[in-house]
Motif scaffolding. Structure first.
Motif, mmCIF file in Angstrom:
data_model
loop_
_atom_site.group_PDB
_atom_site.id
_atom_site.type_symbol
_atom_site.label_atom_id
_atom_site.label_comp_id
_atom_site.label_asym_id
_atom_site.label_seq_id
_atom_site.Cartn_x
_atom_site.Cartn_y
_atom_site.Cartn_z
ATOM 1 N N ALA A 83 -0.856 8.410 4.369
ATOM 2 C CA ALA A 83 0.126 7.517 4.989
ATOM 3 C C ALA A 83 0.323 7.878 6.459
ATOM 4 N N ALA A 84 0.432 9.166 6.750
ATOM 5 C CA ALA A 84 0.593 9.607 8.139
ATOM 6 C C ALA A 84 -0.615 9.181 8.975
ATOM 7 N N ASP A 85 -1.803 9.352 8.433
ATOM 8 C CA ASP A 85 -3.016 8.927 9.144
ATOM 9 C C ASP A 85 -2.997 7.422 9.397
ATOM 10 N N ALA A 86 -2.610 6.647 8.397
ATOM 11 C CA ALA A 86 -2.566 5.189 8.534
ATOM 12 C C ALA A 86 -1.540 4.757 9.580
ATOM 13 N N LEU A 87 -0.463 5.533 9.715
ATOM 14 C CA LEU A 87 0.591 5.209 10.678
ATOM 15 C C LEU A 87 0.338 5.820 12.058
ATOM 16 N N HIS A 99 11.169 3.254 1.238
ATOM 17 C CA HIS A 99 10.071 3.637 2.127
ATOM 18 C C HIS A 99 9.177 4.715 1.517
ATOM 19 N N TRP A 100 9.766 5.553 0.698
ATOM 20 C CA TRP A 100 9.005 6.641 0.089
ATOM 21 C C TRP A 100 9.541 6.940 -1.305
ATOM 22 N N CYS A 101 8.708 7.563 -2.117
ATOM 23 C CA CYS A 101 9.098 7.944 -3.478
ATOM 24 C C CYS A 101 8.615 9.353 -3.769
ATOM 25 N N VAL A 133 3.248 2.172 3.364
ATOM 26 C CA VAL A 133 2.802 2.114 4.757
ATOM 27 C C VAL A 133 3.424 0.933 5.497
ATOM 28 N N GLU A 134 3.438 -0.240 4.888
ATOM 29 C CA GLU A 134 3.973 -1.425 5.566
ATOM 30 C C GLU A 134 5.464 -1.283 5.862
ATOM 31 N N LEU A 163 0.833 -1.189 0.000
ATOM 32 C CA LEU A 163 0.000 0.000 0.000
ATOM 33 C C LEU A 163 0.875 1.250 0.000
ATOM 34 N N TRP A 164 0.854 1.983 -1.094
ATOM 35 C CA TRP A 164 1.578 3.244 -1.221
ATOM 36 C C TRP A 164 0.551 4.367 -1.190
ATOM 37 N N LEU A 165 0.734 5.300 -0.262
ATOM 38 C CA LEU A 165 -0.224 6.386 -0.082
ATOM 39 C C LEU A 165 0.486 7.735 -0.077
ATOM 40 N N PRO A 166 -0.237 8.806 -0.452
ATOM 41 C CA PRO A 166 0.348 10.144 -0.333
ATOM 42 C C PRO A 166 0.564 10.496 1.143
#
Length: 73
Positions: free
Chosen positions: A12-16, A39-41, A54-55, A5-8
């Motif tokens: 991503a911050a909310d998910a973490l 980890h990020w792009c 996220v993972e 799962l790649w999120l903006p």
């Protein structure tokens, strides 16, 4: 094959469960431990959003937390 799962940044911050500022500060280019390309792009342009896996980020935060608590990494 597992789909990651790649999120903006905000999602991503909310998910973490952390702030967007904390997530961005933890990138290695800001002195943190989240690695570009893993980890990020970055997006294709300067104005494109950053996306975070996220993972992978969750695992990196967990490892750092365990190290800080004197546990194994």
């Amino acid at each position: 094959m597992k789909t990651e799962l790649w999120l903006p940044t905000k999602a991503a911050a909310d998910a973490l469960g952390i702030s967007t500022d904390t997530l961005k500060r933890k990138r290695e280019i800001c002195g943190g431990f989240l690695e570009a390309g893993h980890h990020w792009c970055a997006g294709s342009t300067r104005n494109s959003p950053l996306t975070f896996c996220v993972e992978r980020c969750r695992e990196a935060f967990h490892q750092r937390g365990m190290q800080a608590r004197g546990g194994q990494s």
